[in-house]
Design a protein around this motif. Structure first.
Motif, PDB file in Angstrom:
ATOM      1  N   GLU A 102      -5.271  17.056  60.682  1.00 25.00           N
ATOM      2  CA  GLU A 102      -4.775  17.708  59.471  1.00 25.00           C
ATOM      3  C   GLU A 102      -3.849  16.773  58.693  1.00 25.00           C
ATOM      4  N   LEU A 103      -2.973  16.084  59.400  1.00 23.82           N
ATOM      5  CA  LEU A 103      -2.092  15.122  58.743  1.00 23.82           C
ATOM      6  C   LEU A 103      -2.896  13.979  58.125  1.00 23.82           C
ATOM      7  N   SER A 104      -3.859  13.457  58.877  1.00 21.58           N
ATOM      8  CA  SER A 104      -4.684  12.352  58.389  1.00 21.58           C
ATOM      9  C   SER A 104      -5.456  12.745  57.134  1.00 21.58           C
ATOM     10  N   SER A 105      -5.992  13.963  57.119  1.00 19.73           N
ATOM     11  CA  SER A 105      -6.777  14.416  55.964  1.00 19.73           C
ATOM     12  C   SER A 105      -5.926  14.507  54.704  1.00 19.73           C
ATOM     13  N   ARG A 106      -4.624  14.543  54.874  1.00 21.96           N
ATOM     14  CA  ARG A 106      -3.705  14.622  53.743  1.00 21.96           C
ATOM     15  C   ARG A 106      -3.166  13.245  53.336  1.00 21.96           C
ATOM     16  N   GLY A 107      -3.797  12.185  53.835  1.00 25.70           N
ATOM     17  CA  GLY A 107      -3.459  10.842  53.380  1.00 25.70           C
ATOM     18  C   GLY A 107      -2.374  10.143  54.156  1.00 25.70           C
ATOM     19  N   MET A 108      -2.139  10.575  55.398  1.00 28.11           N
ATOM     20  CA  MET A 108      -1.112   9.940  56.226  1.00 28.11           C
ATOM     21  C   MET A 108      -1.734   9.403  57.515  1.00 28.11           C
ATOM     22  N   ALA A 109      -1.371   8.179  57.872  1.00 28.11           N
ATOM     23  CA  ALA A 109      -1.732   7.670  59.191  1.00 28.11           C
ATOM     24  C   ALA A 109      -0.872   8.380  60.231  1.00 28.11           C
ATOM     25  N   VAL A 110      -1.356   8.443  61.460  1.00 30.61           N
ATOM     26  CA  VAL A 110      -0.657   9.190  62.504  1.00 30.61           C
ATOM     27  C   VAL A 110      -0.634   8.391  63.797  1.00 30.61           C
ATOM     28  N   LEU A 111       0.530   8.326  64.415  1.00 30.52           N
ATOM     29  CA  LEU A 111       0.624   7.857  65.798  1.00 30.52           C
ATOM     30  C   LEU A 111       0.929   9.067  66.657  1.00 30.52           C
ATOM     31  N   LEU A 112      -0.034   9.440  67.490  1.00 24.69           N
ATOM     32  CA  LEU A 112       0.102  10.598  68.378  1.00 24.69           C
ATOM     33  C   LEU A 112       0.439  10.061  69.761  1.00 24.69           C
TER      34      LEU A 112
END
Length: 276
Positions: A102-112
């Motif tokens: 969900e975060l990625s789809s909004r234009g943000m890279a993510v480190l989980l």
């Protein structure tokens, strides 16, 4: 008559010690098992769980190698920002994959990330250990092209204590705290009012102390009927955060799906786009 009375007194004192001191001693020894609930099972490769994701390794200052997932930004409008997700005290990163998407789809890279002891990672969790894990996550994101000033720290529940401390060591673009507490002892005292929690607790996670004096923008998100972290504690964090930019109150309990859903991701996105 005096000697039997003294004996009865001694026996009574021994009973008090057994009933009171022994359980407290057990709680002291086992307290971290009451704080951390890791799902230690290995998780699948990142690309198997999330399309386009890749596995990364976090190398801690005390010599551990921890597995994490990096998810590039998707969508049509890249924010040029990353989100470091510091999870709560249970599960592992596989259970937060949909939130990362969900975060990625909004234009943000993510480190989980997963802490030590979680998701097949070595080590045993503690406040000091989780701090080292978060430092390693900051380094890993920098290697992916996202230094702290291009990163938002997202702390979920216990993770709010992790990122509150992290932002003091490595100031980010912003911080989002989901279901935060003022300090961990306040949560323990709420659930176990008959125990000397403040005297016993080794891992403190003093969120408000770490935020005091900080000028890092903060968003606070919490549920209005949280049965894990009392709502009033999260509200106090919002009230006292020096650089609060948004307060989001959801009609939900601590672990309901909405607390991992689009409304939470939207608040992170608002902060990310406000940095542009």
């Amino acid at each position: 008559m005096i000697i039997p009375t003294r004996r009865r007194l001694v026996r009574s004192l021994l009973v008090v010690l057994v009933i009171g001191v022994v359980p407290v001693g057990m709680l002291w020894a086992l307290q971290r098992q009451l704080i951390y609930f890791p799902d230690a099972r290995p998780v699948p490769p990142a690309a198997y769980a999330i399309e386009g994701a890749r596995d990364v390794t976090l190398r801690t200052a005390d010599g551990l190698e921890l597995n994490a997932w990096f998810i590039p930004a998707a969508g049509t409008e890249d924010t040029a920002m990353a989100v470091l997700v510091a999870p709560g005290n249970g599960g592992n990163r596989a259970g937060r994959a949909r939130f990362a998407e969900e975060l990625s789809s909004r234009g943000m890279a993510v480190l989980l990330m997963d802490y030590r002891g979680y998701g097949g990672n070595p080590g045993t969790p503690s406040e000091e250990g989780l701090a080292a894990d978060a430092d390693a996550a900051v380094d890993a994101l920098a290697e992916q092209g996202y230094p702290p000033h291009q990163t938002i720290y997202f702390g979920e529940s216990l993770g709010s204590g992790v990122v509150a401390a992290l932002q003091a060591r490595h100031p980010p673009a912003g911080v989002v705290l989901r279901s935060p507490f003022t300090e961990l002892a306040d949560v323990g005292a709420h659930h176990y009012p008959w125990l000397p929690v403040r005297a016993l607790l080794r891992d403190q996670f003093p969120v408000l102390d770490h935020l005091a004096g900080s000028d890092v923008p903060v968003t606070v998100i919490y549920g209005d009927r949280d049965s894990v972290v009392p709502t009033e504690l999260s509200a106090r964090v919002a009230d006292e955060a020096p650089a609060l930019v948004e307060r989001v109150v959801l009609h939900a309990d601590h672990n309901e799906p909405v607390m991992f859903g689009p409304q939470v991701a939207a608040a992170v996105e608002r902060m990310a786009r406000s940095m542009g």
